[in-house]
Design a protein around this motif. Structure first.
Motif, short mmCIF file in Angstrom:
data_model
loop_
_atom_site.label_atom_id
_atom_site.label_comp_id
_atom_site.label_asym_id
_atom_site.label_seq_id
_atom_site.Cartn_x
_atom_site.Cartn_y
_atom_site.Cartn_z
N TYR A 364 51.64 47.73 30.33
CA TYR A 364 52.05 47.69 31.74
C TYR A 364 52.61 49.05 32.14
O TYR A 364 53.17 49.76 31.29
N PRO A 365 52.47 49.45 33.41
CA PRO A 365 51.85 48.69 34.50
C PRO A 365 50.33 48.63 34.37
O PRO A 365 49.71 49.49 33.75
N TYR A 366 49.75 47.58 34.99
CA TYR A 366 48.32 47.31 34.89
C TYR A 366 47.83 47.03 36.31
O TYR A 366 48.20 46.03 36.92
N THR A 367 46.99 47.94 36.84
CA THR A 367 46.57 47.86 38.24
C THR A 367 45.10 47.48 38.35
O THR A 367 44.25 48.04 37.63
N VAL A 368 44.80 46.53 39.24
CA VAL A 368 43.42 46.13 39.50
C VAL A 368 43.18 46.08 40.99
O VAL A 368 44.12 45.94 41.79
N SER A 369 41.93 46.20 41.39
CA SER A 369 41.56 46.22 42.80
C SER A 369 41.55 44.81 43.38
O SER A 369 41.18 43.84 42.71
N GLN A 370 41.95 44.71 44.66
CA GLN A 370 41.81 43.48 45.42
C GLN A 370 40.80 43.65 46.55
O GLN A 370 40.91 43.03 47.59
N GLY A 371 39.83 44.53 46.33
CA GLY A 371 38.81 44.77 47.33
C GLY A 371 39.25 45.79 48.35
O GLY A 371 40.11 46.65 48.10
N GLU A 372 38.68 45.71 49.54
CA GLU A 372 38.94 46.69 50.59
C GLU A 372 40.40 46.68 51.04
O GLU A 372 40.90 47.69 51.54
N ALA A 449 42.22 36.50 37.19
CA ALA A 449 41.24 36.35 38.26
C ALA A 449 41.86 36.87 39.56
O ALA A 449 42.98 36.51 39.91
N VAL A 450 41.13 37.72 40.25
CA VAL A 450 41.62 38.35 41.47
C VAL A 450 40.61 38.14 42.59
O VAL A 450 39.40 38.39 42.40
N ILE A 451 41.09 37.70 43.73
CA ILE A 451 40.24 37.52 44.90
C ILE A 451 40.13 38.85 45.65
O ILE A 451 41.11 39.54 45.87
N GLU A 452 38.92 39.22 46.03
CA GLU A 452 38.73 40.41 46.85
C GLU A 452 39.04 40.06 48.31
O GLU A 452 38.55 39.06 48.84
N ILE A 453 39.86 40.91 48.92
CA ILE A 453 40.34 40.66 50.27
C ILE A 453 39.67 41.62 51.25
O ILE A 453 39.64 42.84 51.00
N LYS A 454 39.17 41.09 52.35
CA LYS A 454 38.64 41.92 53.42
C LYS A 454 39.70 42.06 54.52
O LYS A 454 40.17 41.06 55.05
N PRO A 455 40.08 43.28 54.85
CA PRO A 455 41.10 43.45 55.90
C PRO A 455 40.55 43.07 57.26
O PRO A 455 39.34 43.19 57.53
#
Length: 469
Positions: A364-372, A449-455
């Motif tokens: 840690y820290p451990y960073t992952v994308s959540q989409g746009e 599991a990470v959901i990709e978020i659209k702004p």
């Protein structure tokens, strides 16, 4: 039209033994991906409204000794959690703030008829909303008529309502109700509700019970730490047929409320497709909504708590802020949804979320994308025998969707999620949280599991700076 909020759909008449209220994870993901308004919202209830299945109770004043009440009621009283349980368990940012500063009115009174008991835990009113915490048996639904039940000083009230529920250990349920009123209420008033029907589980079956429950509480408006400002003429922005006119702002320890007038083109009016024409079941329609968000002067978005609309007059409620802020920034965004008609006025989003899986971190820290929309950084995970603590931070344009758009999953597909009520914000100047998940099987090939978020699409031409001095 209630543009950014969506109707608060009250829960079904009976909570079956296998029934669980939707978690805030599913709620907010549906808001982001199915493009549905979030479910914990308010709607104006008109006087001819039909009976609504909801557990809404303000309890009869007075005290009872165990020696003078029924055995059933005595058993309920023995099982009751401590005062403040509902606000602490279900409260939003404002309600929890009220608990911390001690402004909530503790009641702890119980009323019973026909073997059905309900306890009023706490009440708070700040001029923008009335919030009530209740404790009662599980699988209980109270039938109440807003046209003839809710009164202040004997005068019937036309109220908007939002609700949250959570089952507690020992067979109890905590219910939190938020009422909002078109008309201003007195600084002090007697609030009472009279209802005559409930549905409860008896011998494993939903049973309608007729009775006579009179419920009362004395309510006092919060006056300390309150600031109001009116704008005459209003603060106005006008673009592409959309006119936003802010008429006032109210700051309290419970709420930040923005009052505004809103005029929009037909494409933002739900009546244009919900009620003005017959839509065949299965047909897909496009829904356009305006979403209003609020930032403080430090550039942090405030959590949205609810709102109401009547004609072109609207209010939006957000988390409280300190009175030393000099300005707020109101921004408008557009949400475009593809919705399928399911019949009976029900529409469901057809867009499905994109889920990305990442190896479970060992550093840690451990960073992952959540989409746009942005990213999430996991700061640390602490394993315990019966629970798991996760500390994390979200950064991006949709922080109050991003914060719940993840879970842990094992190699068998078992998902480990957390409820809204089981996570706490750790910093006021950043979106940093600590969440409590169920105990994780560390040997089962865990993944995140990470959901990709659209702004949402921001309409910069409608941005408004609201001075507070």
């Amino acid at each position: 039209m209630n543009e950014q909020h969506g109707d608060q759909r009250m829960k079904s008449a009976i909570q079956q033994s296998t029934y669980e209220l939707p978690s805030i994870v599913r709620d907010k993901l549906e808001a982001a991906y199915n493009q549905l308004p979030e479910p914990e919202r308010n709607r104006r209830i008109s006087k001819p409204a039909l009976w609504i299945c909801a557990s809404i109770v303000i309890l009869l004043a007075g005290t009872f000794a165990l020696g003078f009440i029924s055995p059933a009621m005595a058993q309920v009283l023995r099982q009751l959690p401590g005062i403040g349980t509902v606000f602490q368990t279900l409260g939003d940012t404002g309600v929890r703030n009220i608990v911390d500063v001690g402004f909530a009115t503790s009641v702890g009174r119980t009323v019973e008829d026909k073997g059905v008991s309900v306890t009023l835990d706490q009440v708070v009113y700040d001029g923008t909303r009335l919030t009530v915490g209740l404790l009662h048996e599980q699988n209980l639904d109270i039938h109440f008529s807003p046209a003839s039940s809710l009164r202040a000083d004997g005068r019937f009230l036309n109220a908007g309502i939002g609700a949250r529920f959570k089952n507690l250990p020992g067979g109890m349920t905590a219910s939190l109700y938020t009422f909002s009123f078109e008309d201003q209420l007195p600084d002090e008033f007697d609030l009472d509700i009279h209802f005559q029907e409930v549905t409860a589980m008896r011998d494993g079956k939903p049973t309608l019970i007729d009775g006579n429950w009179w419920l009362e509480a004395r309510v006092s408006k919060i006056k300390e730490g309150v600031k109001e400002k009116k704008f005459d003429p209003p603060l106005i922005r006008d673009f592409a047929g959309i006119r936003v006119a802010v008429t006032g702002v109210t700051l309290t320890p419970l709420t930040t409320e923005i009052a505004y007038e809103l005029d929009v083109p037909d494409r933002y009016d739900r009546l244009s497709y919900d009620e003005r024409r017959e839509i065949p079941i299965g047909e897909v329609v496009t829904r356009n909504d305006l979403v209003f968000r609020l930032w403080d002067e430090k550039g942090l978005m405030l959590e949205q708590l609810g709102g109401d609309g009547h004609g072109n007059r609207h209010t939006s409620r957000f988390a409280p802020i300190s009175l030393d802020n000099h300005e707020l920034i109101l921004r408008t965004a557009e949400r475009v949804s593809k919705m399928k008609n399911q019949g009976n006025g029900s529409f469901v989003g057809i867009e499905k979320p994109v889920v990305r899986y990442y190896e479970f971190p060992n550093h840690y820290p451990y960073t992952v994308s959540q989409g746009e929309a942005g990213e999430i950084t996991f700061r640390g995970i602490s394993f315990e025998d019966d629970q798991t603590w996760v500390e994390y931070e979200v950064q991006g344009s949709e922080p109050y969707v991003q914060e719940h758009a993840w879970w842990v999953e094992d190699d068998k597909g078992q998902q480990y999620k957390f409820e809204h009520y089981d996570h706490t914000r750790l910093q006021d100047d950043a979106y940093v949280y600590k969440a409590k998940l169920p105990a994780l099987p560390r040997e089962s090939g865990l993944k995140i599991a990470v959901i990709e978020i659209k702004p949402l699409k921001r309409i910069d031409e409608l941005e408004l700076v609201i001075p507070l001095n």
